[in-house]
Design a protein around this motif. Structure first.
Motif, short mmCIF file in Angstrom:
data_model
loop_
_atom_site.label_atom_id
_atom_site.label_comp_id
_atom_site.label_asym_id
_atom_site.label_seq_id
_atom_site.Cartn_x
_atom_site.Cartn_y
_atom_site.Cartn_z
N GLY A 45 21.19 45.99 2.27
CA GLY A 45 20.84 46.64 1.01
C GLY A 45 21.81 47.74 0.63
N VAL A 46 22.28 48.47 1.62
CA VAL A 46 23.25 49.54 1.39
C VAL A 46 24.59 48.93 0.98
N LEU A 47 25.02 47.91 1.72
CA LEU A 47 26.29 47.25 1.43
C LEU A 47 26.28 46.62 0.05
N LEU A 48 25.20 45.99 -0.31
CA LEU A 48 25.09 45.33 -1.60
C LEU A 48 25.25 46.31 -2.76
N VAL A 49 24.61 47.46 -2.69
CA VAL A 49 24.74 48.46 -3.75
C VAL A 49 26.16 49.01 -3.81
N LEU A 50 26.71 49.37 -2.66
CA LEU A 50 28.09 49.89 -2.61
C LEU A 50 29.07 48.89 -3.19
N PHE A 51 28.98 47.66 -2.72
CA PHE A 51 29.91 46.63 -3.15
C PHE A 51 29.79 46.37 -4.65
N ASN A 52 28.58 46.15 -5.12
CA ASN A 52 28.39 45.78 -6.52
C ASN A 52 28.79 46.89 -7.50
N THR A 53 28.76 48.13 -7.07
CA THR A 53 29.19 49.21 -7.96
C THR A 53 30.71 49.32 -8.04
N HIS A 54 31.42 48.64 -7.15
CA HIS A 54 32.89 48.71 -7.14
C HIS A 54 33.57 47.39 -7.44
N TYR A 55 32.83 46.31 -7.45
CA TYR A 55 33.43 44.99 -7.68
C TYR A 55 33.32 44.62 -9.15
N PRO A 56 34.45 44.31 -9.79
CA PRO A 56 34.44 44.02 -11.23
C PRO A 56 33.91 42.62 -11.58
N SER A 112 28.26 40.06 -9.33
CA SER A 112 27.61 40.77 -8.22
C SER A 112 27.24 39.82 -7.09
N ILE A 113 27.22 40.36 -5.89
CA ILE A 113 26.73 39.59 -4.76
C ILE A 113 25.24 39.85 -4.61
N GLY A 114 24.57 38.98 -3.89
CA GLY A 114 23.15 39.16 -3.62
C GLY A 114 22.93 39.69 -2.21
N PHE A 115 21.70 39.99 -1.93
CA PHE A 115 21.31 40.50 -0.62
C PHE A 115 21.73 39.52 0.49
N SER A 116 21.58 38.24 0.21
CA SER A 116 21.90 37.21 1.20
C SER A 116 23.37 37.27 1.61
N SER A 117 24.27 37.43 0.65
CA SER A 117 25.71 37.51 0.98
C SER A 117 26.01 38.72 1.85
N ALA A 118 25.48 39.86 1.46
CA ALA A 118 25.70 41.09 2.24
C ALA A 118 25.16 40.92 3.66
N SER A 119 24.00 40.33 3.76
CA SER A 119 23.38 40.11 5.07
C SER A 119 24.23 39.16 5.92
N LYS A 120 24.73 38.10 5.32
CA LYS A 120 25.56 37.13 6.07
C LYS A 120 26.85 37.77 6.55
N TRP A 121 27.44 38.64 5.75
CA TRP A 121 28.66 39.34 6.17
C TRP A 121 28.37 40.22 7.38
N LEU A 122 27.26 40.96 7.32
CA LEU A 122 26.93 41.89 8.40
C LEU A 122 26.43 41.20 9.66
N ARG A 123 25.95 39.99 9.54
CA ARG A 123 25.48 39.23 10.71
C ARG A 123 26.55 38.30 11.25
N GLY A 124 27.71 38.26 10.61
CA GLY A 124 28.80 37.43 11.09
C GLY A 124 28.62 35.95 10.81
N LEU A 125 27.85 35.62 9.79
CA LEU A 125 27.61 34.22 9.46
C LEU A 125 28.66 33.67 8.50
N THR A 126 29.19 34.54 7.63
CA THR A 126 30.24 34.13 6.70
C THR A 126 31.26 35.26 6.55
N LEU A 127 32.41 34.88 6.04
CA LEU A 127 33.45 35.85 5.70
C LEU A 127 33.56 35.93 4.18
#
Length: 76
Positions: free
Chosen positions: A26-37, A40-55
């Motif tokens: 949730g923290v990553l998603l807000v940070l990322f989406n406020t800086h990415y033009p 937006s990414i969803g919670f699932s993408s941020a979670s997968k990045w932090l769990r090492g499921l996707t790059l």
């Protein structure tokens, strides 16, 4: 799960903590989406990045690296 993805997830979490953020999707998603033009990414993408499921794709990796003050190749 690949070692590369797991290592990325650990570096991302460490970078977030080093900047004073909790390493949570949730923290990553807000940070990322406020800086990415782009779209937006969803919670699932941020979670997968932090769990090492996707790059993230290269453009997203660039934004993450800038957010946490590191070179993209170091984060990757």
């Amino acid at each position: 799960m690949s070692d590369e993805r797991q290592a990325f997830a650990q570096r991302l979490a460490d970078a977030m903590r080093a900047k004073g953020y909790e390493a949570k999707p949730g923290v990553l998603l807000v940070l990322f989406n406020t800086h990415y033009p782009g779209r937006s990414i969803g919670f699932s993408s941020a979670s997968k990045w932090l769990r090492g499921l996707t790059l993230p794709e290269q453009d997203k990796l660039q934004v993450l690296a800038e957010l946490f003050g590191m070179e993209p190749q170091v984060l990757r």
